[in-house]
Design a protein around this motif. Structure first.
Motif, PDB file in Angstrom:
ATOM      1  N   PRO A   1       4.965  -8.045 -13.865  1.00  0.00           N
ATOM      2  CA  PRO A   1       4.846  -7.622 -12.466  1.00  0.00           C
ATOM      3  C   PRO A   1       3.673  -6.664 -12.317  1.00  0.00           C
ATOM      4  CG  PRO A   1       6.598  -6.417 -13.567  1.00  0.00           C
ATOM      5  CD  PRO A   1       6.131  -7.468 -14.545  1.00  0.00           C
ATOM      6  N   SER A   2       3.413  -6.245 -11.091  1.00  0.00           N
ATOM      7  CA  SER A   2       2.352  -5.264 -10.855  1.00  0.00           C
ATOM      8  C   SER A   2       2.629  -3.997 -11.657  1.00  0.00           C
ATOM      9  CB  SER A   2       2.266  -4.919  -9.370  1.00  0.00           C
ATOM     10  OG  SER A   2       1.892  -6.056  -8.627  1.00  0.00           O
ATOM     11  N   PRO A   3       1.573  -3.326 -12.152  1.00  0.00           N
ATOM     12  CA  PRO A   3       1.796  -2.111 -12.964  1.00  0.00           C
ATOM     13  C   PRO A   3       2.596  -1.073 -12.185  1.00  0.00           C
ATOM     14  CG  PRO A   3      -0.492  -2.817 -13.075  1.00  0.00           C
ATOM     15  CD  PRO A   3       0.148  -3.641 -12.007  1.00  0.00           C
ATOM     16  N   PRO A   4       3.479  -0.350 -12.850  1.00  0.00           N
ATOM     17  CA  PRO A   4       4.301   0.645 -12.160  1.00  0.00           C
ATOM     18  C   PRO A   4       3.445   1.735 -11.502  1.00  0.00           C
ATOM     19  CG  PRO A   4       5.115   0.223 -14.391  1.00  0.00           C
ATOM     20  CD  PRO A   4       3.788  -0.426 -14.290  1.00  0.00           C
ATOM     21  N   ALA A   5       3.876   2.167 -10.306  1.00  0.00           N
ATOM     22  CA  ALA A   5       3.205   3.265  -9.620  1.00  0.00           C
ATOM     23  C   ALA A   5       3.672   4.586 -10.212  1.00  0.00           C
ATOM     24  CB  ALA A   5       3.497   3.222  -8.134  1.00  0.00           C
ATOM     25  N   ILE A   6       2.784   5.582 -10.209  1.00  0.00           N
ATOM     26  CA  ILE A   6       3.151   6.913 -10.695  1.00  0.00           C
ATOM     27  C   ILE A   6       2.750   7.943  -9.650  1.00  0.00           C
ATOM     28  CG2 ILE A   6       2.932   6.291 -13.124  1.00  0.00           C
ATOM     29  CD1 ILE A   6       0.231   7.740 -13.163  1.00  0.00           C
ATOM     30  N   ALA A   7       3.487   9.047  -9.586  1.00  0.00           N
ATOM     31  CA  ALA A   7       3.186  10.113  -8.635  1.00  0.00           C
ATOM     32  C   ALA A   7       1.901  10.839  -9.035  1.00  0.00           C
ATOM     33  CB  ALA A   7       4.353  11.098  -8.573  1.00  0.00           C
ATOM     34  N   ASN A   8       1.080  11.107  -8.049  1.00  0.00           N
ATOM     35  CA  ASN A   8      -0.171  11.872  -8.232  1.00  0.00           C
ATOM     36  C   ASN A   8      -1.163  11.179  -9.168  1.00  0.00           C
ATOM     37  OD1 ASN A   8       0.929  14.072  -6.660  1.00  0.00           O
ATOM     38  ND2 ASN A   8       2.146  14.569  -8.472  1.00  0.00           N
ATOM     39  N   GLY A   9      -1.074   9.858  -9.252  1.00  0.00           N
ATOM     40  CA  GLY A   9      -2.008   9.086 -10.076  1.00  0.00           C
ATOM     41  C   GLY A   9      -1.963   7.634  -9.684  1.00  0.00           C
ATOM     42  N   LYS A  10      -2.769   6.811 -10.347  1.00  0.00           N
ATOM     43  CA  LYS A  10      -2.788   5.384 -10.021  1.00  0.00           C
ATOM     44  C   LYS A  10      -3.341   4.597 -11.211  1.00  0.00           C
ATOM     45  CE  LYS A  10      -7.347   5.747  -7.839  1.00  0.00           C
ATOM     46  NZ  LYS A  10      -8.137   5.498  -6.622  1.00  0.00           N
TER      47      LYS A  10
END
Length: 413
Positions: free
Chosen positions: A69-78
């Motif tokens: 799947p699409s790479p996991p999102a992370i807080a305060n980053g991308k």
């Protein structure tokens, strides 16, 4: 010897394609395969038609690849997501944090054969610097309680103590202080004498008192150059390192020479020093003769000599066995036009009207009058209108094909 009667059936591969589409192939013909996105080739990427009608190696198959799947999102980053929306085994993405945050964990994750990302995505945690403290001194600016990148703190020591280090420090992106936190040591404080320079000024560090580690930066007035270091620092023993610089007057050139019907760039500057250059340009209707750029030399003179702006003129157009019927001026400047006609018994070869261009040439070329069958007034009239539109070459064959209608027209002027 190859048998011309033997053929191989066109090979087909599901979820893929070949390099050609034919109903049948002869022995020794080769076909190359490739799979659609999201599929992987199982078998040989190419096969050859054999004498007995078989394909060897056998036709491969395109097997569906497990996708992540699409790479996991992370807080305060991308993540650095590629343009493709498909993430297959072996692909990787890199994570980065926003300013003021630091990456914790592995920056890269990979799409595994099982269709999952590994290792877990990193985290972006806020960068903080440890609260700076000094003995026998205090903070006079930047009293926390939390210090993030770009925050600054200013210190001073108690009476009887000297600051060893910089008065001001800044929290860096990696969570350290730059310069390091200073210390207050017992003893008389050493000061540096306020630095001054003639024909210049301080652009940073304008304080009246200078302690060890304090810095000052200088710049010189126009027409002067700095001899020495632009930035100096107060040392522990009360001297400046490097020494205070001086501003030395540089040899200057006068204003660039003026030229008729043109002007130099930068003519309004107050000072022209060695190595500076100016470029000349001419007014409309004039052309530059000579070098467009001149330079201020170490001798204080401009070199080479300035160029000239000469009026743009086209050579007077003349034709044999014909005459100008419009534009008989002795001088021809850009945009001037001339119209021609030929003597009886001669035909105009070229455009009836030409125009002087900015580069001293005629557009279109000057025509000629060639002896032969005279053209009719009908032909000339049509060509006059078409010449103005620069389309005579396109329709000339049509006009010539008018046949008897033109042949019966009246010639002459």
């Amino acid at each position: 010897m190859l048998s011309l009667s033997v053929t191989c059936v066109s090979p087909e591969v599901e979820n893929g394609r070949t390099n050609g589409i034919q109903p049948a192939y002869r022995p020794r013909d080769i076909v190359v395969f490739e799979c659609d996105p999201g599929y992987t080739l199982s078998g040989s990427p190419e096969t050859q038609c054999q004498d007995d009608g078989r394909w060897d190696p056998p036709v491969p198959v395109c097997e569906r690849m497990l996708q992540c799947p699409s790479p996991p999102a992370i807080a305060n980053g991308k993540p650095s997501v590629q343009v493709s929306a498909v993430f297959t085994s072996g692909m990787s993405v890199n994570y980065s944090c926003e300013p003021g945050y630091a990456l914790t964990g592995q920056a890269s994750i990979y799409c595994t054969a099982s269709g999952t990302w590994s290792p877990p995505p990193p985290q972006c945690e806020g960068v903080l610097c440890i609260v700076p403290e000094i003995q026998h001194g205090r903070k006079v600016a930047g009293r926390g309680p939390v210090y993030r990148p770009r925050d600054t703190v200013t210190f001073e020591c108690d009476p009887g103590y000297t600051l060893n280090g910089s008065h001001q420090i800044q929290c860096r992106d990696e969570g350290t202080w730059d310069p390091p936190v200073p210390a207050c040591t017992e003893g008389k404080q050493v000061l540096c004498i306020a630095p001054e320079i003639q024909h210049g000024r301080k652009v940073a560090g304008r304080g009246s008192v200078y302690r060890p580690r304090d810095t000052v930066r200088f710049e010189c007035d126009p027409g002067y150059t700095l001899n020495g270091s632009r930035q100096i620092q107060c040392r522990d023993e009360g001297t400046w390192d490097p020494p205070v610089p001086v501003c030395i007057q540089v040899l200057q050139c006068p204003s660039p020479p003026a030229i008729a019907n043109g002007k130099p760039s930068g003519w309004d500057l107050a000072v022209f020093t060695t190595g500076m250059s100016v470029n000349y340009s001419c007014e409309p209707g004039y052309s530059l003769t000579g070098q467009a750029s001149i330079y201020c030399m170490a001798s204080g003179m401009w070199s080479p000599p300035p160029p000239r702006c000469e009026e743009v003129l086209c050579i007077t157009p003349e034709i044999q066995h014909g005459r100008k019927v419009a534009g008989r001026g002795p001088v021809y400047r850009p945009r001037d036009t001339v119209r021609f006609e030929c003597d009886p018994g001669y035909t105009l070869n070229g455009s009836r009207q030409i125009q002087c261009r900015d580069d001293r040439t005629w557009d279109l070329p000057v025509p000629t009058c060639i002896q032969g069958k005279c053209e009719s007034r009908l032909t000339a009239g049509v060509r006059d209108n078409l010449s103005i539109l620069s389309q005579w070459a396109v329709v000339s064959k049509f006009v010539k094909g008018l046949g008897p209608l033109i042949d019966g027209a009246v010639c002459g002027y």
